[in-house]
Design an enzyme around this catalytic site. Structure first.
Site, PDB file in Angstrom:
ATOM      1  N   GLU A   1       0.828  -1.204   0.000  1.00 49.41           N
ATOM      2  CA  GLU A   1       0.000   0.000   0.000  1.00 49.41           C
ATOM      3  C   GLU A   1       0.860   1.250   0.000  1.00 49.41           C
ATOM      4  O   GLU A   1       1.943   1.262   0.566  1.00 49.41           O
ATOM      5  CB  GLU A   1      -0.860   0.033   1.278  1.00 49.41           C
TER       6      GLU A   1
ATOM      7  N   CYS B   1       3.157   8.283   1.841  1.00 48.89           N
ATOM      8  CA  CYS B   1       3.535   7.274   2.821  1.00 48.89           C
ATOM      9  C   CYS B   1       3.723   5.974   2.039  1.00 48.89           C
ATOM     10  O   CYS B   1       2.768   5.458   1.452  1.00 48.89           O
ATOM     11  CB  CYS B   1       2.419   7.147   3.849  1.00 48.89           C
TER      12      CYS B   1
ATOM     13  N   CYS C   1       5.236  -7.560   7.343  1.00 49.86           N
ATOM     14  CA  CYS C   1       6.294  -7.137   8.266  1.00 49.86           C
ATOM     15  C   CYS C   1       6.574  -8.270   9.246  1.00 49.86           C
ATOM     16  O   CYS C   1       5.657  -8.966   9.674  1.00 49.86           O
ATOM     17  CB  CYS C   1       5.879  -5.887   9.033  1.00 49.86           C
TER      18      CYS C   1
ATOM     19  N   CYS D   1       4.180  -6.244  15.697  1.00 48.49           N
ATOM     20  CA  CYS D   1       3.561  -5.350  16.684  1.00 48.49           C
ATOM     21  C   CYS D   1       2.066  -5.658  16.706  1.00 48.49           C
ATOM     22  O   CYS D   1       1.423  -5.722  15.649  1.00 48.49           O
ATOM     23  CB  CYS D   1       3.799  -3.887  16.309  1.00 48.49           C
TER      24      CYS D   1
ATOM     25  N   CYS E   1      -0.746  -3.458  14.990  1.00 48.71           N
ATOM     26  CA  CYS E   1      -0.511  -3.031  13.610  1.00 48.71           C
ATOM     27  C   CYS E   1      -1.072  -4.033  12.597  1.00 48.71           C
ATOM     28  O   CYS E   1      -0.798  -5.229  12.672  1.00 48.71           O
ATOM     29  CB  CYS E   1       0.989  -2.849  13.400  1.00 48.71           C
TER      30      CYS E   1
ATOM     31  N   GLU F   1       9.137  -2.768   7.885  1.00 52.45           N
ATOM     32  CA  GLU F   1      10.127  -2.118   8.741  1.00 52.45           C
ATOM     33  C   GLU F   1      11.332  -1.744   7.859  1.00 52.45           C
ATOM     34  O   GLU F   1      12.096  -2.612   7.438  1.00 52.45           O
ATOM     35  CB  GLU F   1      10.530  -3.100   9.869  1.00 52.45           C
TER      36      GLU F   1
ATOM     37  N   SER G   1      10.681   5.754   9.488  1.00 51.50           N
ATOM     38  CA  SER G   1      10.165   5.365  10.788  1.00 51.50           C
ATOM     39  C   SER G   1      10.603   3.937  11.079  1.00 51.50           C
ATOM     40  O   SER G   1      10.427   3.044  10.246  1.00 51.50           O
ATOM     41  CB  SER G   1       8.631   5.458  10.766  1.00 51.50           C
TER      42      SER G   1
ATOM     43  N   SER H   1       9.394   4.412  16.747  1.00 48.48           N
ATOM     44  CA  SER H   1       8.110   4.055  17.354  1.00 48.48           C
ATOM     45  C   SER H   1       8.336   3.568  18.774  1.00 48.48           C
ATOM     46  O   SER H   1       8.969   2.539  18.980  1.00 48.48           O
ATOM     47  CB  SER H   1       7.430   2.964  16.519  1.00 48.48           C
ATOM     48  N   LEU H   2       7.827   4.315  19.738  1.00 50.69           N
ATOM     49  CA  LEU H   2       8.104   3.977  21.137  1.00 50.69           C
ATOM     50  C   LEU H   2       6.867   3.342  21.794  1.00 50.69           C
ATOM     51  O   LEU H   2       6.927   2.200  22.222  1.00 50.69           O
ATOM     52  CB  LEU H   2       8.535   5.258  21.863  1.00 50.69           C
ATOM     53  N   HIS H   3       5.824   4.074  21.921  1.00 51.13           N
ATOM     54  CA  HIS H   3       4.500   3.601  22.358  1.00 51.13           C
ATOM     55  C   HIS H   3       4.389   3.153  23.817  1.00 51.13           C
ATOM     56  O   HIS H   3       3.285   2.888  24.289  1.00 51.13           O
ATOM     57  CB  HIS H   3       3.959   2.471  21.462  1.00 51.13           C
TER      58      HIS H   3
ATOM     59  N   ASN I   1      -5.299   3.643  15.435  1.00 48.59           N
ATOM     60  CA  ASN I   1      -6.219   3.262  14.372  1.00 48.59           C
ATOM     61  C   ASN I   1      -6.696   1.851  14.715  1.00 48.59           C
ATOM     62  O   ASN I   1      -5.878   0.927  14.737  1.00 48.59           O
ATOM     63  CB  ASN I   1      -5.412   3.203  13.064  1.00 48.59           C
TER      64      ASN I   1
ATOM     65  N   CYS J   1      -1.628   1.622   7.513  1.00 50.31           N
ATOM     66  CA  CYS J   1      -1.171   0.750   6.431  1.00 50.31           C
ATOM     67  C   CYS J   1      -1.238  -0.719   6.824  1.00 50.31           C
ATOM     68  O   CYS J   1      -1.010  -1.078   7.961  1.00 50.31           O
ATOM     69  CB  CYS J   1       0.221   1.134   5.985  1.00 50.31           C
TER      70      CYS J   1
HETATM   71  N1  SAH Z   1       7.795  -0.315  10.745  1.00 51.30           N
HETATM   72  C1  SAH Z   1       7.958   1.077  10.972  1.00 51.30           C
HETATM   73  C2  SAH Z   1       7.227   1.955  10.000  1.00 51.30           C
HETATM   74  C3  SAH Z   1       5.860   1.521   9.562  1.00 51.30           C
HETATM   75  S1  SAH Z   1       4.597   1.685  10.783  1.00 51.30           S
HETATM   76  C4  SAH Z   1       7.595   1.406  12.399  1.00 51.30           C
HETATM   77  O1  SAH Z   1       6.998   0.579  13.060  1.00 51.30           O
HETATM   78  O2  SAH Z   1       7.935   2.494  12.845  1.00 51.30           O
HETATM   79  C5  SAH Z   1       4.420   3.456  10.898  1.00 51.30           C
HETATM   80  C6  SAH Z   1       3.897   3.948  12.238  1.00 51.30           C
HETATM   81  O3  SAH Z   1       2.536   3.565  12.406  1.00 51.30           O
HETATM   82  C7  SAH Z   1       4.659   3.382  13.424  1.00 51.30           C
HETATM   83  O4  SAH Z   1       4.907   4.408  14.349  1.00 51.30           O
HETATM   84  C8  SAH Z   1       3.684   2.379  13.970  1.00 51.30           C
HETATM   85  O5  SAH Z   1       3.927   2.100  15.325  1.00 51.30           O
HETATM   86  C9  SAH Z   1       2.380   3.063  13.721  1.00 51.30           C
HETATM   87  N2  SAH Z   1       1.197   2.201  13.761  1.00 51.30           N
HETATM   88  C10 SAH Z   1       1.082   0.934  13.333  1.00 51.30           C
HETATM   89  N3  SAH Z   1      -0.175   0.475  13.522  1.00 51.30           N
HETATM   90  C11 SAH Z   1      -0.865   1.496  14.047  1.00 51.30           C
HETATM   91  C12 SAH Z   1      -2.222   1.668  14.452  1.00 51.30           C
HETATM   92  N4  SAH Z   1      -3.085   0.666  14.358  1.00 51.30           N
HETATM   93  N5  SAH Z   1      -2.583   2.855  14.952  1.00 51.30           N
HETATM   94  C13 SAH Z   1      -1.715   3.874  15.061  1.00 51.30           C
HETATM   95  N6  SAH Z   1      -0.422   3.792  14.684  1.00 51.30           N
HETATM   96  C14 SAH Z   1      -0.005   2.612  14.196  1.00 51.30           C
HETATM   97 FE1  SF4 Z   2       6.050  -3.702  11.334  1.00 53.43          FE
HETATM   98 FE2  SF4 Z   2       6.000  -1.110  11.975  1.00 53.43          FE
HETATM   99 FE3  SF4 Z   2       3.752  -2.588  11.922  1.00 53.43          FE
HETATM  100 FE4  SF4 Z   2       5.539  -2.979  13.845  1.00 53.43          FE
HETATM  101  S1  SF4 Z   2       4.338  -1.119  13.495  1.00 53.43           S
HETATM  102  S2  SF4 Z   2       4.508  -4.589  12.675  1.00 53.43           S
HETATM  103  S3  SF4 Z   2       7.414  -2.666  12.748  1.00 53.43           S
HETATM  104  S4  SF4 Z   2       5.033  -2.095  10.209  1.00 53.43           S
END
Ligand code: SAH
Ligand code: SF4
Length: 362
Positions: A90, A121, A128, A132, A135, A179, A210, A233-235, A309, A352
């Site tokens: 995407e 984006c 991936c 996570c 995601c 990633e 990212s 990405s910390l969270h 999301n 995404c």
């Molecule tokens: N793999 C990389 C980049 C792709 S994800 C990474 O993890 O940083 C891009 C961003 O979207 C990251 O900060 C990720 O944590 C965040 N993300 C993924 N799923 C999400 C969701 N459901 N809601 C909000 N942010 C999300």
């Molecule tokens: Fe992969 Fe980034 Fe999604 Fe984590 S948040 S599963 S690293 S795309």
């Protein structure tokens, strides 16, 4: 072979092997990256024999368009591409700062200097491997790395579309599927190709990568002293909850990630951005904001908080606007700058991986 997989020296070498004069490489390069040609016939400065040869050896698109979705607010377009091996990726276009933008939305989503932004984006992998839990891409699992040309082609696809409306891409974020630091070489090769001054000439500072927090890659990236922006990405502020959400944290703990970020700031003198998906009742309390501020104190950084999301495979809920603002204010009172990003195009599942996920399940 996909023509965007070639860098300029490779193209030059090939044309030399084909016994073409030296200036041809530049003509092809400019046709690709300045005129955005996507058929060999468009290269009218080239002799017919060479155009035919290019058509015979190369493709200009590595994917077919499977779905195009525009958000109801008209600001976001998402495209689902199908690769020849049936994998789906995407890429999303986000428009900011149009005069026609809803003034209620613009100030909070655009920030400084954001007028007429056209942010892409893009994806670095199909699926991936990082898993996570929140995601949609992580829920799909890993399919494969994208080649540098497959990454570049996503940009060229939208650049061509924007050009037809007299518009240009202004920012590129590697925040789509995958990633980028797990596919380091191809991602950097794609950035270098798009950065080339004789070609697409896209400034390094207008890219953002990212990462989930792959420590050795952050250090390598820092050593390369690129001007590309880095987002991590910390969270979560403690290892237990971060590991529960992001399996990568079992390997690279928060302290190591923050040390690598400090090293990055030291090497590049550039600010690092931390991504924070606000999950209701999980990581959005003032107490957590204060803990986060304490952890980040002294580091040249900024926090990008974005309400979660919702995805099919994760039960967490998005933080509401009011609590998100309290989170931001708490961070800022402790000296850590924070922006709340609007969830753009939520009605088209702009997180995404969601569209690919939905298609895969069909
Ligand atoms: N793999 C990389 C980049 C792709 S994800 C990474 O993890 O940083 C891009 C961003 O979207 C990251 O900060 C990720 O944590 C965040 N993300 C993924 N799923 C999400 C969701 N459901 N809601 C909000 N942010 C999300
Ligand atoms: Fe992969 Fe980034 Fe999604 Fe984590 S948040 S599963 S690293 S795309």
């Amino acid at each position: 072979m996909l023509i965007y997989d070639l860098d300029f020296p490779e193209l030059t070498k090939l044309l030399k092997e084909w016994k073409e004069p030296a200036y041809r490489a530049k003509q092809v390069w400019q046709g690709l990256y300045q005129h955005f040609y996507d058929t060999s016939e468009q290269f009218t400065t080239l002799p017919k024999s060479l155009r035919d040869k290019i058509a015979e050896h190369f493709t200009f698109s590595p994917f077919s368009v499977k779905v195009v979705q525009d958000s109801s607010d008209g600001f976001t377009r998402k495209t689902l591409f199908e690769l020849p091996d049936k994998n789906l990726i995407e890429a999303v276009l986000m428009r900011y700062g149009d005069p026609a933008d809803n003034p209620q939305i613009s100030p909070s989503t655009t920030g400084r200097g954001a007028k007429n932004r056209r942010t892409l984006c893009i994806s670095s992998q199909a699926g991936c491997a990082m898993g996570c839990v929140f995601c949609a891409t992580g829920q799909l699992g890993f399919k494969r790395h994208l080649s540098s040309g497959e990454i570049v082609a996503q940009v060229m696809y939208y650049a061509r579309q924007l050009k037809a409306q007299d518009e240009v891409v202004t920012n590129i974020v590697l925040m789509g599927m995958g990633e980028p630091f797990h596919n380091y070489e191809n991602t950097m090769a794609a950035i270098d190709r798009l950065n080339d001054a004789d070609g697409f000439n896209f400034g390094a500072r207008r890219f953002t990568i990212s990462t989930v927090g792959m420590v050795p890659a952050i250090k390598r990236f820092a050593d390369e002293k690129r001007q590309v922006n880095l987002a991590v990405s910390l969270h979560a502020v403690d290892d237990e909850s971060r590991s529960a959400m992001m399996p990568v944290n079992r390997r690279y703990k928060i302290e190591e990630v923050l040390d690598a970020c400090e090293y990055y700031v030291m090497q590049t003198s550039r600010r690092v951005t931390f991504e924070w998906a606000l999950i209701s009742g999980v990581n959005d309390t003032p107490e957590i904001a204060r803990k986060l501020a304490a952890k980040l104190r002294g580091l040249m950084c900024h926090v990008n908080a974005i309400p979660l999301n919702p995805t099919a495979g994760f039960s967490g809920k998005a933080t509401d606007r009011e609590r998100a603002i309290i989170f931001r204010e708490t961070l800022e009172q402790s000296g850590i700058p924070c922006t709340i990003r609007m969830r753009r195009g939520i009605d088209i599942a702009a997180g995404c991986g969601q569209l690919a996920g939905a298609e895969t399940k069909k």
